[in-house]
Scaffold this motif. Structure first.
Motif, PDB file in Angstrom:
ATOM      1  N   PRO A  29      59.836 -61.970   7.588  1.00  0.00           N
ATOM      2  CA  PRO A  29      59.463 -62.070   7.953  1.00  0.00           C
ATOM      3  C   PRO A  29      60.651 -61.595   9.167  1.00  0.00           C
ATOM      4  N   PRO A  30      60.160 -59.965  10.161  1.00  0.00           N
ATOM      5  CA  PRO A  30      61.148 -59.225  10.606  1.00  0.00           C
ATOM      6  C   PRO A  30      62.266 -60.304  11.661  1.00  0.00           C
ATOM      7  N   GLN A  31      63.331 -59.104  12.383  1.00  0.00           N
ATOM      8  CA  GLN A  31      63.543 -59.571  13.344  1.00  0.00           C
ATOM      9  C   GLN A  31      63.082 -59.635  15.032  1.00  0.00           C
ATOM     10  N   PHE A  32      62.869 -60.097  15.392  1.00  0.00           N
ATOM     11  CA  PHE A  32      62.766 -59.523  17.095  1.00  0.00           C
ATOM     12  C   PHE A  32      63.465 -59.034  17.653  1.00  0.00           C
ATOM     13  N   ASP A  33      63.868 -57.686  17.531  1.00  0.00           N
ATOM     14  CA  ASP A  33      65.324 -56.704  18.220  1.00  0.00           C
ATOM     15  C   ASP A  33      64.363 -55.738  18.476  1.00  0.00           C
ATOM     16  N   ASP A  34      65.466 -55.108  19.123  1.00  0.00           N
ATOM     17  CA  ASP A  34      64.625 -53.138  19.415  1.00  0.00           C
ATOM     18  C   ASP A  34      63.338 -53.400  20.246  1.00  0.00           C
ATOM     19  N   ILE A  35      63.547 -54.194  21.436  1.00  0.00           N
ATOM     20  CA  ILE A  35      62.128 -54.359  22.574  1.00  0.00           C
ATOM     21  C   ILE A  35      61.966 -53.156  22.948  1.00  0.00           C
ATOM     22  N   ARG A  36      62.226 -51.967  22.712  1.00  0.00           N
ATOM     23  CA  ARG A  36      61.413 -50.794  23.068  1.00  0.00           C
ATOM     24  C   ARG A  36      60.716 -50.784  22.831  1.00  0.00           C
ATOM     25  N   GLN A  37      61.340 -50.084  21.284  1.00  0.00           N
ATOM     26  CA  GLN A  37      60.427 -49.771  19.968  1.00  0.00           C
ATOM     27  C   GLN A  37      59.495 -51.236  19.264  1.00  0.00           C
ATOM     28  N   LEU A  38      59.560 -51.859  20.258  1.00  0.00           N
ATOM     29  CA  LEU A  38      58.518 -53.106  19.575  1.00  0.00           C
ATOM     30  C   LEU A  38      56.822 -52.941  20.602  1.00  0.00           C
ATOM     31  N   PHE A  39      57.757 -52.359  21.857  1.00  0.00           N
ATOM     32  CA  PHE A  39      56.692 -52.388  22.825  1.00  0.00           C
ATOM     33  C   PHE A  39      56.298 -50.843  22.690  1.00  0.00           C
TER      34      PHE A  39
END
Length: 183
Positions: A29-39
């Motif tokens: 599972p990938p990390q839940f980081d880089d909120i801008r990229q996730l958004f």
């Protein structure tokens, strides 16, 4: 508006899950980081879904609304048109509704391939290369994975929704969605 932002972040995470599982034997599972990229990924994935589902929604939406309000289409048209025109118009509308429903089923089937193409390439345009999307959707591996993900959703999501009352359902829903994206 407050609920949409977390939903888009989760959609972006699902894109990241797809991105990290494509072609991997043992993905993690990938990390839940880089909120801008996730958004950003979540907005693009939602836009892809809207683009694929919009044609069916344009046709079926008004028909469902008329029925949900308890109206009959022939009664709505009856005051303004002759009976022969009403019969023909209802037949045409029925034909369009059947075509839209078949399109909706097909769009729901190929939509994961379109999102996976975006996730893999990083370019939203890849989701609209219809020949490649359809080519990916007609493979045996995809058909089996789609069927398995459908079974997972049908069997586990009802429990997740019931368990939302005690908060556990949110986590179960997330885990089920992760499994579906993995498939």
């Amino acid at each position: 508006v407050v609920a949409i932002i977390p939903w888009l972040l989760v959609r972006g995470y699902y894109v990241r899950v797809i991105r990290t599982t494509i072609g991997e034997k043992r993905p993690t599972p990938p990390q839940f980081d880089d909120i801008r990229q996730l958004f950003s990924d979540g907005v693009i994935a939602a836009g892809i879904a809207v683009a694929y589902l919009l044609p069916a929604a344009v046709i079926l939406g008004p028909l469902v609304t008329v029925r949900a309000l308890g109206n009959d289409l022939s009664n709505l048209l009856g005051a303004r048109l002759p009976e022969t025109a009403i019969v023909v118009l209802i037949a045409v509308i029925g034909f369009l509704a059947v075509v839209a429903l078949m399109y909706l089923i097909g769009a729901l089937y190929v939509l994961p391939v379109a999102v996976a193409r975006f996730a893999h390439s990083g370019q939203w345009q890849s989701a609209f290369e219809l020949r490649r999307v359809i080519h990916g959707a007609v493979t045996e591996d995809y058909a089996i994975a789609w069927g398995v993900s459908l079974v997972i959703q049908v069997t586990l999501l009802p429990f997740a929704y019931l368990l939302r009352v005690v908060i556990v359902g949110f986590f179960l829903h997330f885990i089920v969605a992760m499994g579906v994206r993995y498939c």
